[in-house]
Design a protein around this motif. Structure first.
Motif, PDB file in Angstrom:
ATOM      1  N   VAL A 108     -23.064 -10.529  34.111  1.00  0.00           N
ATOM      2  CA  VAL A 108     -22.216  -9.708  32.962  1.00  0.00           C
ATOM      3  C   VAL A 108     -22.019  -8.406  33.503  1.00  0.00           C
ATOM      4  O   VAL A 108     -20.881  -8.058  33.317  1.00  0.00           O
ATOM      5  CB  VAL A 108     -23.156  -9.940  31.767  1.00  0.00           C
ATOM      6  CG1 VAL A 108     -22.452  -8.975  30.692  1.00  0.00           C
ATOM      7  CG2 VAL A 108     -23.205 -11.001  31.109  1.00  0.00           C
ATOM      8  N   ALA A 145     -21.844  -6.527  27.992  1.00  0.00           N
ATOM      9  CA  ALA A 145     -21.057  -7.380  27.120  1.00  0.00           C
ATOM     10  C   ALA A 145     -20.423  -6.774  26.147  1.00  0.00           C
ATOM     11  O   ALA A 145     -21.471  -5.971  25.389  1.00  0.00           O
ATOM     12  CB  ALA A 145     -21.871  -8.627  26.588  1.00  0.00           C
ATOM     13  N   ALA A 193     -20.284 -12.744  26.176  1.00  0.00           N
ATOM     14  CA  ALA A 193     -21.601 -13.408  26.742  1.00  0.00           C
ATOM     15  C   ALA A 193     -21.969 -14.583  25.578  1.00  0.00           C
ATOM     16  O   ALA A 193     -22.700 -14.083  24.659  1.00  0.00           O
ATOM     17  CB  ALA A 193     -22.475 -12.651  27.265  1.00  0.00           C
TER      18      ALA A 193
END
Length: 393
Positions: A176, A215, A188
């Motif tokens: 991520v 994220a 995510a």
């Protein structure tokens, strides 16, 4: 007579209580997570009129699910906002609808899968108005694949943050943090539903870590490792969450009062049957298995204790050591039709009853169910009355 079962027990034509003794801890076909006592009490309290969308202090309309959202934010400090809908697919659909309407959604080809019963992720995503931009190959994608795909027409990047696979290690893909460096929103979707890292499951993803890695949104299930009811969680950026909350589809996907009550209690309490099963010490499972084998043999049933493994969510999730009681596979059908029903795994000509998914306080029920299935003449009630060792569990 009413055909509706009470919370305390009983069966109906629609639903029956089942003891999950399979090799999947959170089984999708068996209702996934078992609710905690606090969650069940919260559901019972929510049967009547509650302050679902009513502020008792001001006498005005209040924000739906505000206590549940507050509990989520307390559990995931990195999150600026949160919203709860009726399922994880609903959460994912809302996220894509808000971030990529008429724009491209970049995703690894490896992640465009079919779950079960014909449900396909690509069809869900395209139904939101997003245009899919698959990158990489069926074996995965690297950061350069994503970088080359991102342009001004990109709405967001979606990554299905995987659990650690026991046989393959971590699936080949950028994390991520790397995706967040592409300067486009990153969704995510975590498979586990964990809010924070769980020491007993070091390979399972969690919301707090994904947000710390950059994220924009985390979407997750409330009924997997979180241990709550079927719900979908959206956690992350305040502005995006507000767009989600105000979107017309959010009304169609809202969680009902019982789910919100159970989810709030689950988060606040923290202790769930699911996490208890995850954290159970291997030696305790062995001791329970030895008692069960002894009890079954005392009742005339051939049984052996064998080492086994259970997966947390499915084939690609974390594996945990377990013990299973092996009995005659011919008992499988009778156990499924018993009361309570018992479901195990057929392996090598035997029926394996895995103990990690079974709460310790159900060991006696499991023993009685097996003895009743093995006896064509005695009921479970009769077996309990005639078996003094059942009080020694």
């Amino acid at each position: 007579m009413s055909r509706v079962a009470s919370l305390g027990g009983g069966t109906t034509d629609a639903t029956r209580h089942v003891i999950n003794a399979t090799s999947v801890l959170v089984h999708p076909s068996l209702g996934r997570a078992v609710l905690s006592g606090s969650a069940r009490r919260a559901v019972e309290a929510a049967f009547g009129c509650i302050d679902l969308e009513y502020d008792l202090n001001t006498g005005q309309r209040g924000r739906r699910g505000r206590e549940t959202v507050a509990a989520l934010l307390a559990a995931v400090p990195t999150a600026a906002a949160a919203y709860v809908v009726n399922s994880n697919p609903a959460a994912l659909a809302l996220a894509a609808t808000v971030l990529a309407p008429g724009r491209e959604l970049v995703i690894s080809r490896r992640e465009l899968y079919e779950i079960r019963d014909g449900f396909r992720l690509p069809e869900l995503l395209t139904s939101t108005g997003a245009r899919l931009c698959p990158v990489g190959t069926a074996d995965g994608a690297v950061l350069d694949d994503y970088r080359q795909a991102v342009w001004s027409g990109t709405g967001c990047v979606l990554t299905l943050v995987p659990a650690r696979d026991a046989s393959d290690g971590v699936c080949g893909r950028p994390d991520v943090t790397a995706l967040a460096g592409l300067n486009v929103p990153v969704i995510a979707d975590i498979s586990s539903g964990l809010l924070r890292p769980e020491p007993a499951l070091p390979g399972e993803p969690d919301a707090e870590t994904a947000l710390r890695q950059g994220a924009t949104l985390v979407t997750a299930s409330g009924d997997k490792l979180l241990g709550g009811p079927q719900t979908g969680l959206l956690i992350g950026d305040r502005a995006v969450i507000e767009q989600v909350r105000r979107h017309p589809l959010a009304r169609a996907m809202q969680a009902d009062k019982l789910a919100l009550a159970a989810l709030c209690a689950t988060i606040v309490d923290g202790g769930t049957p699911t996490l208890a099963a995850v954290r159970t010490v291997h030696t305790d499972l062995r001791a329970r298995g030895e008692w069960l084998v002894g009890a079954l043999r005392a009742g005339g049933v051939t049984a052996d204790l064998v080492e086994s493994h259970v997966t947390v969510l499915g084939d690609a999730s974390s594996r945990l050591r377990s013990y299973a009681v092996a009995i005659d596979q011919r008992l499988a059908g009778r156990l499924r039709r018993g009361g309570p029903a018992v479901v195990g795994d057929l392996r090598g000509g035997r029926l394996l009853l895995n103990l990690r998914p079974v709460p310790a306080d159900r060991d006696t029920d499991l023993a009685v169910a097996v003895l009743a299935a093995a006896s064509r003449t005695q009921s479970a009630k009769t077996i309990r009355e005639k078996s003094p060792w059942l009080g020694d569990a």
